[in-house]
Motif scaffolding. Structure first.
Motif, PDB file in Angstrom:
ATOM      1  N   GLY A 153       0.815  -1.213   0.000  1.00 28.18           N
ATOM      2  CA  GLY A 153       0.000   0.000   0.000  1.00 28.18           C
ATOM      3  C   GLY A 153       0.847   1.260   0.000  1.00 28.18           C
ATOM      4  O   GLY A 153       0.565   2.220  -0.726  1.00 28.18           O
ATOM      5  N   LYS A 154       1.908   1.280   0.809  1.00 29.98           N
ATOM      6  CA  LYS A 154       2.782   2.456   0.871  1.00 29.98           C
ATOM      7  C   LYS A 154       3.510   2.673  -0.452  1.00 29.98           C
ATOM      8  O   LYS A 154       3.647   3.799  -0.923  1.00 29.98           O
ATOM      9  CB  LYS A 154       3.777   2.301   2.015  1.00 29.98           C
ATOM     10  CG  LYS A 154       3.134   2.314   3.394  1.00 29.98           C
ATOM     11  CD  LYS A 154       4.155   2.034   4.489  1.00 29.98           C
ATOM     12  CE  LYS A 154       3.501   1.999   5.861  1.00 29.98           C
ATOM     13  NZ  LYS A 154       4.458   1.659   6.934  1.00 29.98           N
ATOM     14  N   VAL A 155       3.997   1.583  -1.035  1.00 31.48           N
ATOM     15  CA  VAL A 155       4.713   1.682  -2.315  1.00 31.48           C
ATOM     16  C   VAL A 155       3.781   2.229  -3.393  1.00 31.48           C
ATOM     17  O   VAL A 155       4.153   3.122  -4.167  1.00 31.48           O
ATOM     18  CB  VAL A 155       5.277   0.311  -2.733  1.00 31.48           C
ATOM     19  CG1 VAL A 155       5.732   0.330  -4.191  1.00 31.48           C
ATOM     20  CG2 VAL A 155       6.448  -0.076  -1.839  1.00 31.48           C
ATOM     21  N   LEU A 156       2.573   1.697  -3.454  1.00 33.50           N
ATOM     22  CA  LEU A 156       1.626   2.135  -4.475  1.00 33.50           C
ATOM     23  C   LEU A 156       1.256   3.604  -4.289  1.00 33.50           C
ATOM     24  O   LEU A 156       1.167   4.366  -5.251  1.00 33.50           O
ATOM     25  CB  LEU A 156       0.369   1.266  -4.436  1.00 33.50           C
ATOM     26  CG  LEU A 156       0.549  -0.195  -4.862  1.00 33.50           C
ATOM     27  CD1 LEU A 156      -0.764  -0.941  -4.710  1.00 33.50           C
ATOM     28  CD2 LEU A 156       1.035  -0.283  -6.301  1.00 33.50           C
ATOM     29  N   SER A 157       1.027   4.005  -3.044  1.00 36.60           N
ATOM     30  CA  SER A 157       0.658   5.390  -2.774  1.00 36.60           C
ATOM     31  C   SER A 157       1.774   6.339  -3.182  1.00 36.60           C
ATOM     32  O   SER A 157       1.549   7.356  -3.851  1.00 36.60           O
ATOM     33  CB  SER A 157       0.339   5.566  -1.283  1.00 36.60           C
ATOM     34  OG  SER A 157       0.009   6.904  -0.999  1.00 36.60           O
ATOM     35  N   LYS A 158       3.003   5.994  -2.785  1.00 32.64           N
ATOM     36  CA  LYS A 158       4.146   6.852  -3.124  1.00 32.64           C
ATOM     37  C   LYS A 158       4.368   6.893  -4.631  1.00 32.64           C
ATOM     38  O   LYS A 158       4.632   7.954  -5.211  1.00 32.64           O
ATOM     39  CB  LYS A 158       5.398   6.338  -2.421  1.00 32.64           C
ATOM     40  CG  LYS A 158       6.635   7.207  -2.640  1.00 32.64           C
ATOM     41  CD  LYS A 158       7.820   6.682  -1.852  1.00 32.64           C
ATOM     42  CE  LYS A 158       9.050   7.554  -2.078  1.00 32.64           C
ATOM     43  NZ  LYS A 158      10.227   7.042  -1.317  1.00 32.64           N
ATOM     44  N   HIS A 159       4.241   5.724  -5.273  1.00 35.98           N
ATOM     45  CA  HIS A 159       4.469   5.667  -6.715  1.00 35.98           C
ATOM     46  C   HIS A 159       3.391   6.437  -7.472  1.00 35.98           C
ATOM     47  O   HIS A 159       3.696   7.180  -8.422  1.00 35.98           O
ATOM     48  CB  HIS A 159       4.494   4.213  -7.179  1.00 35.98           C
ATOM     49  CG  HIS A 159       4.833   4.046  -8.626  1.00 35.98           C
ATOM     50  ND1 HIS A 159       6.018   4.479  -9.164  1.00 35.98           N
ATOM     51  CD2 HIS A 159       4.132   3.499  -9.650  1.00 35.98           C
ATOM     52  CE1 HIS A 159       6.036   4.204 -10.461  1.00 35.98           C
ATOM     53  NE2 HIS A 159       4.904   3.609 -10.775  1.00 35.98           N
ATOM     54  N   LEU A 160       2.138   6.271  -7.047  1.00 38.27           N
ATOM     55  CA  LEU A 160       1.045   6.978  -7.707  1.00 38.27           C
ATOM     56  C   LEU A 160       1.214   8.480  -7.558  1.00 38.27           C
ATOM     57  O   LEU A 160       1.011   9.241  -8.508  1.00 38.27           O
ATOM     58  CB  LEU A 160      -0.301   6.528  -7.132  1.00 38.27           C
ATOM     59  CG  LEU A 160      -1.540   7.197  -7.729  1.00 38.27           C
ATOM     60  CD1 LEU A 160      -1.614   6.951  -9.232  1.00 38.27           C
ATOM     61  CD2 LEU A 160      -2.800   6.709  -7.042  1.00 38.27           C
TER      62      LEU A 160
END
Length: 609
Positions: free
Chosen positions: A283-290
């Motif tokens: 979730g953190k990776v996706l949020s940061k990447h998005l």
């Protein structure tokens, strides 16, 4: 820059509410330009469990066959405190705190669109979840890829689902979250197969490996997670979801996350990867990447929105507007619109509207700073002075004063002022062009006639270009004047040298002592500083006279002269209406509402550079 994902969430909801949700359309869709994360996986790949793990709640319908039959736009909003709740866009002002009810509503809303058959629809469901246990994130859950149709479904369902998934993930702004089970051969993964086709270099794909804990004994997924088996630009992330038994027992999601962390931390095979494994990390990776992708797309989105708003407003405002039929009436209308534009432009220059003050800043700050950076004292080093003085003497040193040496030193130094002078001309030109574009955008009448708007903009910029060249010539001429005729009184007031310092018996590069050369350099520097003080006043006068004053006086003169020679047909082309607009009035009005809303949301965010 804050609330980037929330901003896109709002625009996506507006897109869906107004019918712009990425379906094939003759009109451009803002949805297609928004960055998004599409979740792709085959049936039974663990896709639903991954989403629920990221959210920390059971909320997705479960069952056999194709459960997800419409795209689900899942928007997660992190709140500081309070009770978790969910909202559907099709049920405004209704909050769901029971997530079992959320699951039922997803199923019911799917049936409302598709009927109780097992058909699919590309119209998305919008679900927002507010919780202190999530990260800001937007995911699009797509129907699971399948290989065979089940009872009650047409044979085309397999291809229909693939086409729907492909329509989302083939867009360059889409981030692909490819879900693959670890207990199956990665080469047969539906998610990897389709993502490889649309993103062969793996630049937009984030791989997620599920069911790691269900692999046969003696096997592991280390090679995949380390990127050795199938390399993507971003590291693979492994997750351990709840088992079916856990789901049946309604095992708490928080406890499930804790078990997942413990699994990776205590597993000998995956211990070294534990820090970048698990649904929380995902979730953190996706949020940061998005957020990073959105940040990079913001300029293009702003450009798209601004451009589209102008186009839509222009088309809509022209519907039903009467236009004079005779050439004289058309000419009068065009000239009146141009006069309105010209007056707005003058108001920017005179201070009634913003922008004209930037010109003064060029004269008061930019030009003096640029001249100061020339650092004439460094150019008048001892060696440079000696070289020019001795070269000017020729075979015999000067008898009275090194006049030619002085002239060469002064001319070489003054010549460098041309750079800041030209830069000031260019800076004022850029400001004037900016004010032209501002005035055009603020001229309501021009929005109705895009062809005329283009012509006016081009004509105004062409006039500014001509004025810039005249200003450049006049400004550089001021510098040439200072080089061509030196102020005699300055040198006559200097104390006469008693000891010239020359010695013709020495080498040509050693005729004068350092004190003498230093005095020459100091004298030249004083003269240069005097000339710079003069030019700091005269250059702005030249620029204002040739550019600013002329722009106020005759910006549109050339355009008006050309208009007088145009025929009625040519004038009509400047005021021509698009006949297709009348057939699309309703659609354009809805789309304009969407883009205005998006522009308002973007203007409300303070972008950091």
């Amino acid at each position: 820059m804050e609330n980037l994902i929330s901003l896109v969430n709002k625009i996506q909801r507006a897109c869906t509410a107004l019918g712009d949700h990425g379906e094939e359309s003759a009109l451009p869709t803002l949805w297609d330009s928004l960055p998004s994360i599409a979740v792709v996986g085959g049936q039974s790949s663990g896709k639903s469990s991954v989403l629920e793990s990221v959210v920390g709640k059971d909320f997705l319908p479960r069952g056999s066959g194709i459960v997800t039959r419409r795209p689900l736009v899942l928007q997660l909003h992190k709140i500081d405190e309070g009770r978790e709740y969910a909202e559907f866009m099709h049920l405004p002002r209704k909050r769901f705190t029971d997530f079992a009810a959320v699951r039922k509503e997803i199923a019911d809303e799917t049936d409302r669109e598709t009927g109780r058959s097992k058909q699919i629809s590309s119209v998305p469901i919008h679900l927002s979840i507010y919780s202190p246990n999530v990260v800001n994130l937007t995911l699009i859950d797509l129907p699971g890829l399948t290989k065979v149709a089940v009872e009650g479904q047409p044979d085309s369902i397999v291809q229909d689902i693939e086409n729907m998934v492909r329509s989302y993930i083939e867009k360059p702004n889409c981030i692909i979250l490819a879900i693959s089970p670890a207990n199956q051969d990665l080469a047969t993964s539906d998610a990897i197969k389709i993502s490889r086709e649309v993103d062969p270099r793996g630049e937009r794909t984030i791989g997620v490996l599920t069911k790691i804990d269900l692999m046969d004994k003696g096997t592991d997924a280390v090679d995949i997670l380390e990127g050795k088996s199938y390399k993507l630009q971003y590291p693979w992330i492994g997750v351990v979801n709840r088992s079916q038994a856990d789901i049946n027992k309604s095992v708490d999601m928080i406890a499930a996350r804790r078990r997942e962390r413990e699994y990776f931390a205590n597993s000998q095979e995956y211990r070294h990867l534990a820090q970048r494994m698990g649904s929380e990390h995902l979730g953190k990776v996706l949020s940061k990447h998005l957020e990073g992708v959105i940040r990079s797309k913001i300029p293009a989105l702003q450009s798209l929105i601004s451009k589209t708003i102008v186009e839509l407003e222009t088309e809509l405002s022209r519907l039903g507007k009467p236009i004079a039929t005779d050439a004289g009436g058309k000419l009068y209308m065009i000239m009146e619109i141009c006069r309105v534009f010209d007056q707005i432009f003058k108001e920017h220059l005179d201070g009634s509207r913003s922008g004209g003050d930037k010109i003064y800043n060029v004269f008061d700050n930019q030009l003096p700073a640029a001249m100061k950076r020339l650092q004439f004292d460094k150019n008048l080093s001892m060696d440079h002075v000696r070289k020019l003085i001795t070269e000017a003497d020729g075979y015999q040193p000067h008898l009275i004063a090194p006049e030619q040496g002085y002239r060469r030193l002064i001319e070489s130094s003054l010549g460098s002022i041309k750079g800041p002078a030209e830069a000031a001309v260019d800076a004022v030109h850029a400001i004037l062009k900016e004010l032209v574009h501002k005035a055009i955008s603020e001229t309501v009448e021009l929005k109705q006639y895009p062809a005329l708007k283009v012509e006016v903009s081009a004509a105004a910029c062409e006039s500014l270009d001509r004025m810039k060249e005249e200003s450049r010539k006049a400004t550089l001429l001021l510098v040439d004047m200072e080089c061509g005729y030196l102020t005699v009184e300055f040198f006559r007031k200097l104390p006469q040298d008693i000891e010239k310092g020359g010695n013709p018996t020495h080498s040509i590069f050693d005729r004068y002592n350092d004190a003498y050369l230093r005095r020459v350099g100091t004298t030249v520097l004083s003269y240069i500083n005097m000339v710079c003080a003069t030019l700091r006043n005269s250059i702005p006068k030249s620029i204002v006279y040739c550019q600013v004053r002329e722009a106020k006086r005759s910006l549109m003169d050339y355009f008006f002269a050309e208009l007088g020679g145009k025929e009625s047909k040519q004038l009509a082309s400047l005021l021509n209406e698009d006949p297709a607009v009348m057939q699309r009035r309703a659609s354009l009005a809805k789309r304009l509402e969407l883009y205005r809303s998006a522009q308002t949301e973007m203007d409300a965010v303070s972008w950091s550079k």
